[in-house]
Write an enzyme that holds these catalytic residues in place. Structure first.
Site, PDB file in Angstrom:
ATOM      1  N   ARG A  79      -1.521  10.855  -6.334  1.00 61.98           N
ATOM      2  CA  ARG A  79      -0.434   9.943  -5.935  1.00 61.98           C
ATOM      3  C   ARG A  79       0.711   9.997  -6.937  1.00 61.98           C
ATOM      4  NH1 ARG A  79      -3.233   4.486  -4.787  1.00 61.98           N
ATOM      5  NH2 ARG A  79      -1.102   3.799  -4.535  1.00 61.98           N
ATOM      6  N   HIS A 128       1.111  -5.972  -8.841  1.00 65.31           N
ATOM      7  CA  HIS A 128      -0.067  -5.100  -8.827  1.00 65.31           C
ATOM      8  C   HIS A 128      -0.009  -3.976  -9.858  1.00 65.31           C
ATOM      9  CE1 HIS A 128      -0.945  -6.464  -4.404  1.00 65.31           C
ATOM     10  NE2 HIS A 128      -1.309  -7.375  -5.291  1.00 65.31           N
ATOM     11  N   CYS A 136      -6.852   1.240 -21.519  1.00 60.90           N
ATOM     12  CA  CYS A 136      -8.273   1.454 -21.804  1.00 60.90           C
ATOM     13  C   CYS A 136      -9.086   0.661 -20.780  1.00 60.90           C
ATOM     14  CB  CYS A 136      -8.573   0.960 -23.219  1.00 60.90           C
ATOM     15  SG  CYS A 136     -10.339   0.849 -23.575  1.00 60.90           S
ATOM     16  N   CYS A 140     -10.154  -2.482 -25.112  1.00 61.31           N
ATOM     17  CA  CYS A 140     -10.827  -2.675 -26.401  1.00 61.31           C
ATOM     18  C   CYS A 140      -9.959  -3.372 -27.450  1.00 61.31           C
ATOM     19  CB  CYS A 140     -11.321  -1.335 -26.928  1.00 61.31           C
ATOM     20  SG  CYS A 140      -9.999  -0.167 -27.317  1.00 61.31           S
ATOM     21  N   THR A 204       5.481  -5.376   4.266  1.00 64.15           N
ATOM     22  CA  THR A 204       4.106  -5.655   3.837  1.00 64.15           C
ATOM     23  C   THR A 204       3.283  -6.130   5.028  1.00 64.15           C
ATOM     24  OG1 THR A 204       2.657  -6.916   2.347  1.00 64.15           O
ATOM     25  CG2 THR A 204       4.707  -8.010   3.009  1.00 64.15           C
ATOM     26  N   SER A 205       2.001  -5.723   5.030  1.00 59.24           N
ATOM     27  CA  SER A 205       1.119  -6.135   6.128  1.00 59.24           C
ATOM     28  C   SER A 205       0.699  -7.595   5.974  1.00 59.24           C
ATOM     29  CB  SER A 205      -0.116  -5.227   6.159  1.00 59.24           C
ATOM     30  OG  SER A 205      -0.768  -5.271   4.901  1.00 59.24           O
ATOM     31  N   ASN A 229      10.152  -5.501   9.230  1.00 58.75           N
ATOM     32  CA  ASN A 229       8.960  -4.681   9.419  1.00 58.75           C
ATOM     33  C   ASN A 229       8.997  -4.157  10.855  1.00 58.75           C
ATOM     34  OD1 ASN A 229       6.252  -3.687   9.668  1.00 58.75           O
ATOM     35  ND2 ASN A 229       5.559  -5.162   8.136  1.00 58.75           N
ATOM     36  N   ALA A 247      12.927  -0.558   7.141  1.00 56.07           N
ATOM     37  CA  ALA A 247      13.741  -1.170   6.083  1.00 56.07           C
ATOM     38  C   ALA A 247      14.955  -0.318   5.724  1.00 56.07           C
ATOM     39  CB  ALA A 247      12.875  -1.382   4.844  1.00 56.07           C
TER      40      ALA A 247
HETATM   41  C1  BJW Z   1       7.470  -0.613   7.109  1.00 55.48           C
HETATM   42  C2  BJW Z   1       7.976   0.647   7.215  1.00 55.48           C
HETATM   43  C3  BJW Z   1       9.341   0.752   7.032  1.00 55.48           C
HETATM   44  C4  BJW Z   1       5.923   0.861   7.542  1.00 55.48           C
HETATM   45  N1  BJW Z   1      10.070  -0.333   6.772  1.00 55.48           N
HETATM   46  N2  BJW Z   1       8.208  -1.687   6.847  1.00 55.48           N
HETATM   47  C5  BJW Z   1      -8.190 -14.703   0.248  1.00 55.48           C
HETATM   48  C6  BJW Z   1      -8.706 -14.361   1.483  1.00 55.48           C
HETATM   49  C7  BJW Z   1      -9.393 -13.179   1.678  1.00 55.48           C
HETATM   50  C8  BJW Z   1      -9.591 -12.276   0.633  1.00 55.48           C
HETATM   51  C9  BJW Z   1      -9.087 -12.605  -0.596  1.00 55.48           C
HETATM   52  C10 BJW Z   1      -8.400 -13.794  -0.784  1.00 55.48           C
HETATM   53  N3  BJW Z   1      -8.003 -13.854  -2.075  1.00 55.48           N
HETATM   54  C11 BJW Z   1      -8.410 -12.726  -2.707  1.00 55.48           C
HETATM   55  C12 BJW Z   1      -9.080 -11.950  -1.829  1.00 55.48           C
HETATM   56  C13 BJW Z   1      -9.702 -10.624  -2.125  1.00 55.48           C
HETATM   57  C14 BJW Z   1      -8.731  -9.474  -2.152  1.00 55.48           C
HETATM   58  C15 BJW Z   1      -8.053  -9.379  -0.795  1.00 55.48           C
HETATM   59  O1  BJW Z   1      -6.934  -9.805  -0.588  1.00 55.48           O
HETATM   60  N4  BJW Z   1      -8.727  -8.742   0.147  1.00 55.48           N
HETATM   61  C16 BJW Z   1      -8.157  -8.560   1.481  1.00 55.48           C
HETATM   62  C17 BJW Z   1      -8.180  -7.092   1.831  1.00 55.48           C
HETATM   63  C18 BJW Z   1      -8.931  -9.394   2.451  1.00 55.48           C
HETATM   64  N5  BJW Z   1      -7.759  -9.646  -3.227  1.00 55.48           N
HETATM   65  C19 BJW Z   1      -8.021  -9.244  -4.462  1.00 55.48           C
HETATM   66  O2  BJW Z   1      -9.103  -8.741  -4.754  1.00 55.48           O
HETATM   67  C20 BJW Z   1      -6.960  -9.478  -5.528  1.00 55.48           C
HETATM   68  N6  BJW Z   1      -7.564 -10.088  -6.657  1.00 55.48           N
HETATM   69  C21 BJW Z   1      -7.969 -11.339  -6.664  1.00 55.48           C
HETATM   70  O3  BJW Z   1      -7.767 -12.109  -5.749  1.00 55.48           O
HETATM   71  O4  BJW Z   1      -8.612 -11.676  -7.817  1.00 55.48           O
HETATM   72  C22 BJW Z   1      -9.171 -12.982  -7.961  1.00 55.48           C
HETATM   73  C23 BJW Z   1      -9.671 -13.078  -9.363  1.00 55.48           C
HETATM   74  C24 BJW Z   1      -9.282 -14.153 -10.143  1.00 55.48           C
HETATM   75  C25 BJW Z   1      -9.740 -14.262 -11.447  1.00 55.48           C
HETATM   76  C26 BJW Z   1     -10.590 -13.277 -11.979  1.00 55.48           C
HETATM   77  C27 BJW Z   1     -10.958 -12.208 -11.216  1.00 55.48           C
HETATM   78  C28 BJW Z   1     -10.498 -12.092  -9.886  1.00 55.48           C
HETATM   79  C29 BJW Z   1      -6.400  -8.153  -6.036  1.00 55.48           C
HETATM   80  C30 BJW Z   1      -5.584  -7.428  -5.031  1.00 55.48           C
HETATM   81  C31 BJW Z   1      -5.095  -6.111  -5.637  1.00 55.48           C
HETATM   82  C32 BJW Z   1      -4.436  -5.234  -4.610  1.00 55.48           C
HETATM   83  N7  BJW Z   1      -4.233  -3.951  -5.158  1.00 55.48           N
HETATM   84  C33 BJW Z   1      -3.710  -2.891  -4.287  1.00 55.48           C
HETATM   85  C34 BJW Z   1      -3.976  -1.510  -4.961  1.00 55.48           C
HETATM   86  C35 BJW Z   1      -3.000  -1.256  -6.096  1.00 55.48           C
HETATM   87  C36 BJW Z   1      -3.217   0.086  -6.694  1.00 55.48           C
HETATM   88  C37 BJW Z   1      -3.003   1.199  -5.711  1.00 55.48           C
HETATM   89  O5  BJW Z   1      -1.943   1.308  -5.081  1.00 55.48           O
HETATM   90  O6  BJW Z   1      -3.919   2.017  -5.575  1.00 55.48           O
HETATM   91  O7  BJW Z   1      -2.324  -3.093  -4.041  1.00 55.48           O
HETATM   92  S1  BJW Z   1      -4.437  -2.906  -2.638  1.00 55.48           S
HETATM   93  C38 BJW Z   1      -2.980  -2.456  -1.805  1.00 55.48           C
HETATM   94  O8  BJW Z   1      -2.572  -3.520  -0.900  1.00 55.48           O
HETATM   95  C39 BJW Z   1      -1.874  -2.335  -2.869  1.00 55.48           C
HETATM   96  C40 BJW Z   1      -0.730  -3.005  -2.179  1.00 55.48           C
HETATM   97  O9  BJW Z   1       0.209  -3.459  -3.126  1.00 55.48           O
HETATM   98  C41 BJW Z   1      -1.376  -4.109  -1.398  1.00 55.48           C
HETATM   99  C42 BJW Z   1      -0.553  -4.639  -0.266  1.00 55.48           C
HETATM  100  O10 BJW Z   1      -0.345  -3.656   0.703  1.00 55.48           O
HETATM  101  P1  BJW Z   1       1.056  -3.609   1.471  1.00 55.48           P
HETATM  102  O11 BJW Z   1       2.135  -3.378   0.510  1.00 55.48           O
HETATM  103  O12 BJW Z   1       1.167  -4.771   2.361  1.00 55.48           O
HETATM  104  O13 BJW Z   1       0.893  -2.251   2.299  1.00 55.48           O
HETATM  105  P2  BJW Z   1       0.226  -2.005   3.724  1.00 55.48           P
HETATM  106  O14 BJW Z   1      -0.072  -0.546   3.786  1.00 55.48           O
HETATM  107  O15 BJW Z   1      -0.910  -2.916   3.987  1.00 55.48           O
HETATM  108  O16 BJW Z   1       1.356  -2.398   4.782  1.00 55.48           O
HETATM  109  C43 BJW Z   1       2.542  -1.681   4.890  1.00 55.48           C
HETATM  110  C44 BJW Z   1       3.454  -2.399   5.855  1.00 55.48           C
HETATM  111  O17 BJW Z   1       4.694  -1.717   5.886  1.00 55.48           O
HETATM  112  C45 BJW Z   1       2.924  -2.426   7.301  1.00 55.48           C
HETATM  113  O18 BJW Z   1       3.031  -3.751   7.814  1.00 55.48           O
HETATM  114  C46 BJW Z   1       3.893  -1.504   8.059  1.00 55.48           C
HETATM  115  O19 BJW Z   1       4.138  -1.906   9.410  1.00 55.48           O
HETATM  116  C47 BJW Z   1       5.143  -1.642   7.226  1.00 55.48           C
HETATM  117  N8  BJW Z   1       6.044  -0.503   7.294  1.00 55.48           N
HETATM  118  N9  BJW Z   1       6.907   1.524   7.484  1.00 55.48           N
HETATM  119  C48 BJW Z   1       9.429  -1.553   6.676  1.00 55.48           C
HETATM  120  N10 BJW Z   1       9.937   1.971   7.124  1.00 55.48           N
END
Ligand code: BJW
Length: 265
Positions: A79, A128, A136, A140, A204-205, A229, A247
């Site tokens: 990536r 994020h 690390c 550490c 964002t989704s 979106n 966008a």
């Molecule tokens: C267009 C377009 C164009 C296309 N123009 N638009 C409450 C309920 C349920 C679950 C949970 C909750 N709270 C927490 C959770 C668990 C979990 C979670 O949310 N799970 C769900 C899947 C259910 N969340 C977590 O685990 C988070 N941590 C947490 O809550 O910790 C608690 C804690 C507290 C204290 C100690 C310990 C823990 C962490 C979430 C981290 C997310 N990380 C990622 C990966 C980053 C690294 C990487 O990239 O590899 O971040 S996941 C991924 O999703 C990435 C993104 O930033 C994030 C959001 O995705 P995004 O941006 O919305 O993308 P898409 O692909 O989903 O959507 C794209 C959109 O664009 C679509 O709608 C298209 O239509 C549109 N689009 N072309 C405009 N041209």
């Protein structure tokens, strides 16, 4: 504003411009869709080539890294490679121009690329982390412990380099599922949404929390929500105006609309 107007792009653009004119507290929340037109696949899109058979949500976890660090590191290196040649698109540039127009605007991004900053946005909150940096995996020297991967020898077997302080593997400085978001960034984002007059949500989704909860929080505190979106998302039901368009065309069109004199009622 009638519900049917939501589906008419020109009307929606006009409605969005009306909400923005004179807005004193503008907050923008972006997701992967904003970088789509820079050639970066959105998070939930099938990855191309080698990565087509992997679910990114299964790779972006501490458990996946512990199980198979070589695979997860290769996923992020691929990536990073793709990002290397990516340029900001018209959407990033339009958001930078919007900040120039609304100097108090705050941009909250879930994206781990740096395309907003490269386009010139300066008031950016990253929820994020970033693909540009590593740390690390044992943190550490404190949380986080930044490590410069370019200064380390890359193991020939494809594993991530070792932390120069403790020898643990290094990892990308992004937030994986199950990990806490950076506390100061989440607090700042939450406070901004609680006092926003208008929240502009782009690409964002609305599936990943806690970021996905920010629009509901803003709306509960009285903010009006504009969404850009091409597809309906979990945010769409909260939006007063939904611009169903990519966008890269919707944001420049919105800026042009703002530049026009407000039509008399
Ligand atoms: C267009 C377009 C164009 C296309 N123009 N638009 C409450 C309920 C349920 C679950 C949970 C909750 N709270 C927490 C959770 C668990 C979990 C979670 O949310 N799970 C769900 C899947 C259910 N969340 C977590 O685990 C988070 N941590 C947490 O809550 O910790 C608690 C804690 C507290 C204290 C100690 C310990 C823990 C962490 C979430 C981290 C997310 N990380 C990622 C990966 C980053 C690294 C990487 O990239 O590899 O971040 S996941 C991924 O999703 C990435 C993104 O930033 C994030 C959001 O995705 P995004 O941006 O919305 O993308 P898409 O692909 O989903 O959507 C794209 C959109 O664009 C679509 O709608 C298209 O239509 C549109 N689009 N072309 C405009 N041209």
């Amino acid at each position: 504003m009638s519900p049917s107007s939501r589906h008419d792009t020109q009307t929606s653009l006009r409605d969005a411009a009306r909400l923005l004119r004179g807005c004193q507290r503008l907050v923008v929340l972006t997701g992967a869709g904003v970088s789509r037109e820079s050639g970066i696949p959105t998070f939930r899109e099938a990855q191309t080539g080698l990565w087509a058979r992997y679910d990114p949500a299964q790779l972006a976890t501490p458990a996946a890294f512990a199980r198979d660090p070589r695979l997860v590191w290769a996923f992020y290196q691929a990536r990073r490679e793709k990002l290397h040649s990516a340029q900001p698109n018209a959407a990033h540039h339009a958001l930078a121009a919007l900040e120039a127009r609304f100097p108090h605007m705050l941009l909250i991004t879930q994206n781990v690329d740096s395309l907003h900053e490269i386009a010139g946005s300066t008031r950016v909150i990253r929820l994020h982390g970033t693909l540009d940096a590593d740390r690390c995996s044992a943190d550490c020297q404190g949380s986080p412990t930044p490590v410069d991967r370019h200064a380390l020898p890359a193991p020939e077997d494809g594993r991530p380099p070792a932390c120069p302080h403790c020898g643990a593997l290094i990892r990308p400085d992004v937030v994986w599922f199950g990990e806490a978001l950076p506390a100061a960034a989440l607090r700042a984002a939450s406070e901004a949404c609680a006092s926003a007059e208008v929240l502009l949500v782009v690409g964002t989704s609305g599936l990943v929390y806690p970021a996905a909860g920010l629009p509901a929080q803003a709306r509960a505190a009285g903010a009006r929500i504009i969404e850009i979106n091409p597809e309906r998302s979990d945010i769409t039901p909260l939006a007063l105006v939904w611009l169903s368009a990519p966008a890269g065309s919707a944001l420049p069109a919105l800026l042009r609309m703002l530049d026009q004199a407000e039509p008399s009622p």
